[in-house]
Structures are given as structure tokens and as C-alpha cells.
Design a protein around this motif. Structure first.
Motif, PDB file in Angstrom:
ATOM      1  N   ASP A  43       7.492  -3.030  -6.987  1.00 38.60           N
ATOM      2  CA  ASP A  43       7.475  -1.660  -7.500  1.00 38.60           C
ATOM      3  C   ASP A  43       6.198  -1.389  -8.288  1.00 38.60           C
ATOM      4  OD1 ASP A  43       9.940  -1.221  -6.346  1.00 38.60           O
ATOM      5  OD2 ASP A  43      11.066  -1.492  -8.217  1.00 38.60           O
ATOM      6  N   ALA A  44       5.796  -2.336  -9.122  1.00 35.14           N
ATOM      7  CA  ALA A  44       4.569  -2.175  -9.901  1.00 35.14           C
ATOM      8  C   ALA A  44       3.358  -2.105  -8.986  1.00 35.14           C
ATOM      9  CB  ALA A  44       4.423  -3.319 -10.893  1.00 35.14           C
ATOM     10  N   SER A  45       3.345  -2.903  -7.940  1.00 36.22           N
ATOM     11  CA  SER A  45       2.243  -2.892  -6.985  1.00 36.22           C
ATOM     12  C   SER A  45       2.154  -1.551  -6.267  1.00 36.22           C
ATOM     13  CB  SER A  45       2.437  -4.015  -5.974  1.00 36.22           C
ATOM     14  OG  SER A  45       1.483  -3.936  -4.959  1.00 36.22           O
ATOM     15  N   LYS A  46       3.279  -1.016  -5.844  1.00 37.80           N
ATOM     16  CA  LYS A  46       3.290   0.281  -5.167  1.00 37.80           C
ATOM     17  C   LYS A  46       2.831   1.393  -6.105  1.00 37.80           C
ATOM     18  CE  LYS A  46       6.831  -0.833  -1.775  1.00 37.80           C
ATOM     19  NZ  LYS A  46       8.207  -0.587  -1.328  1.00 37.80           N
ATOM     20  N   GLU A  47       3.276   1.341  -7.348  1.00 39.31           N
ATOM     21  CA  GLU A  47       2.869   2.336  -8.339  1.00 39.31           C
ATOM     22  C   GLU A  47       1.358   2.266  -8.592  1.00 39.31           C
ATOM     23  OE1 GLU A  47       3.659   3.238 -13.038  1.00 39.31           O
ATOM     24  OE2 GLU A  47       5.277   2.337 -11.871  1.00 39.31           O
ATOM     25  N   PHE A  48       0.827   1.060  -8.689  1.00 35.96           N
ATOM     26  CA  PHE A  48      -0.598   0.863  -8.900  1.00 35.96           C
ATOM     27  C   PHE A  48      -1.394   1.396  -7.713  1.00 35.96           C
ATOM     28  CE2 PHE A  48      -4.398  -1.898  -8.666  1.00 35.96           C
ATOM     29  CZ  PHE A  48      -5.010  -1.508  -9.855  1.00 35.96           C
ATOM     30  N   GLU A  49      -0.921   1.104  -6.502  1.00 35.32           N
ATOM     31  CA  GLU A  49      -1.593   1.581  -5.294  1.00 35.32           C
ATOM     32  C   GLU A  49      -1.583   3.106  -5.236  1.00 35.32           C
ATOM     33  OE1 GLU A  49      -1.392   1.027  -0.439  1.00 35.32           O
ATOM     34  OE2 GLU A  49       0.186   0.183  -1.692  1.00 35.32           O
ATOM     35  N   ALA A  50      -0.453   3.720  -5.569  1.00 32.10           N
ATOM     36  CA  ALA A  50      -0.352   5.177  -5.561  1.00 32.10           C
ATOM     37  C   ALA A  50      -1.315   5.789  -6.581  1.00 32.10           C
ATOM     38  CB  ALA A  50       1.082   5.608  -5.862  1.00 32.10           C
ATOM     39  N   GLN A  51      -1.437   5.174  -7.733  1.00 33.35           N
ATOM     40  CA  GLN A  51      -2.352   5.666  -8.762  1.00 33.35           C
ATOM     41  C   GLN A  51      -3.804   5.560  -8.293  1.00 33.35           C
ATOM     42  OE1 GLN A  51      -1.370   7.177 -11.525  1.00 33.35           O
ATOM     43  NE2 GLN A  51      -3.468   7.575 -12.160  1.00 33.35           N
ATOM     44  N   LEU A  52      -4.148   4.454  -7.637  1.00 30.09           N
ATOM     45  CA  LEU A  52      -5.506   4.294  -7.110  1.00 30.09           C
ATOM     46  C   LEU A  52      -5.818   5.356  -6.051  1.00 30.09           C
ATOM     47  CD1 LEU A  52      -5.973   0.437  -6.716  1.00 30.09           C
ATOM     48  CD2 LEU A  52      -7.135   1.948  -8.303  1.00 30.09           C
ATOM     49  N   ILE A  53      -4.882   5.619  -5.184  1.00 31.38           N
ATOM     50  CA  ILE A  53      -5.080   6.635  -4.149  1.00 31.38           C
ATOM     51  C   ILE A  53      -5.248   8.006  -4.781  1.00 31.38           C
ATOM     52  CG2 ILE A  53      -3.938   7.834  -2.223  1.00 31.38           C
ATOM     53  CD1 ILE A  53      -2.753   5.077  -1.447  1.00 31.38           C
ATOM     54  N   LYS A  54      -4.438   8.297  -5.780  1.00 31.49           N
ATOM     55  CA  LYS A  54      -4.533   9.579  -6.480  1.00 31.49           C
ATOM     56  C   LYS A  54      -5.904   9.729  -7.132  1.00 31.49           C
ATOM     57  CE  LYS A  54      -2.461  12.099 -10.308  1.00 31.49           C
ATOM     58  NZ  LYS A  54      -1.523  12.008 -11.433  1.00 31.49           N
ATOM     59  N   GLU A  55      -6.368   8.700  -7.804  1.00 32.61           N
ATOM     60  CA  GLU A  55      -7.677   8.743  -8.448  1.00 32.61           C
ATOM     61  C   GLU A  55      -8.797   8.897  -7.421  1.00 32.61           C
ATOM     62  OE1 GLU A  55      -8.439   8.814 -11.698  1.00 32.61           O
ATOM     63  OE2 GLU A  55      -6.324   8.789 -12.240  1.00 32.61           O
TER      64      GLU A  55
END
Length: 64
Positions: A43-55
Motif C-alpha cells: 500500500d505504501a509503495s502504491k501511494e508513493f508511486e501515485a504521488q510521483l506520477i502526480k508530481e
């Protein structure tokens, strides 16, 4: 079957050693704890990936 570079024979050896060390009563509890930990890491990995994509999208918009 290959999970994190560990094949089925290696997994069986690890399971057998864990069974000898922890005993049959503690093994299900350890398995549940390990599964919960892996799930929270996913879950933390997916959240981190989503944040990177958003940025990345925001940087792309700003550079236009």
C-alpha cells in the motif's frame, strides 16, 4: 514459482526451519503478521508511486 528470487524448494526449506524454530502453534500467527506487513508495504509503495506520477504531471504542466 519464483518469489523474490526464492524458488519452491528454498521456500519449503525456510518453512521447515521456521516450523522447527517457532513450532506449529506460533507459525499461523507469524504468517498473519508477515502478510499484514507485506500488505502495508504494498500500500505504501502504491501511494508513493501515485504521488510521483502526480508530481510528474504537475511538473509537465508547469513546463508548458
Amino acid at each position: 514459482m519464483n518469489f523474490l528470487g526464492v524458488g519452491l524448494p528454498e521456500m519449503l526449506v525456510i518453512f521447515a526451519v521456521a516450523l522447527l524454530v517457532f513450532g506449529p502453534r506460533k507459525l499461523p500467527e507469524i504468517g498473519r503478521t508477515l502478510a499484514k506487513t507485506l500488505r502495508s508495504l504494498q500500500d505504501a509503495s502504491k501511494e508513493f508511486e501515485a504521488q510521483l506520477i502526480k508530481e510528474a504531471h504537475e511538473l509537465e504542466k508547469a513546463s508548458r
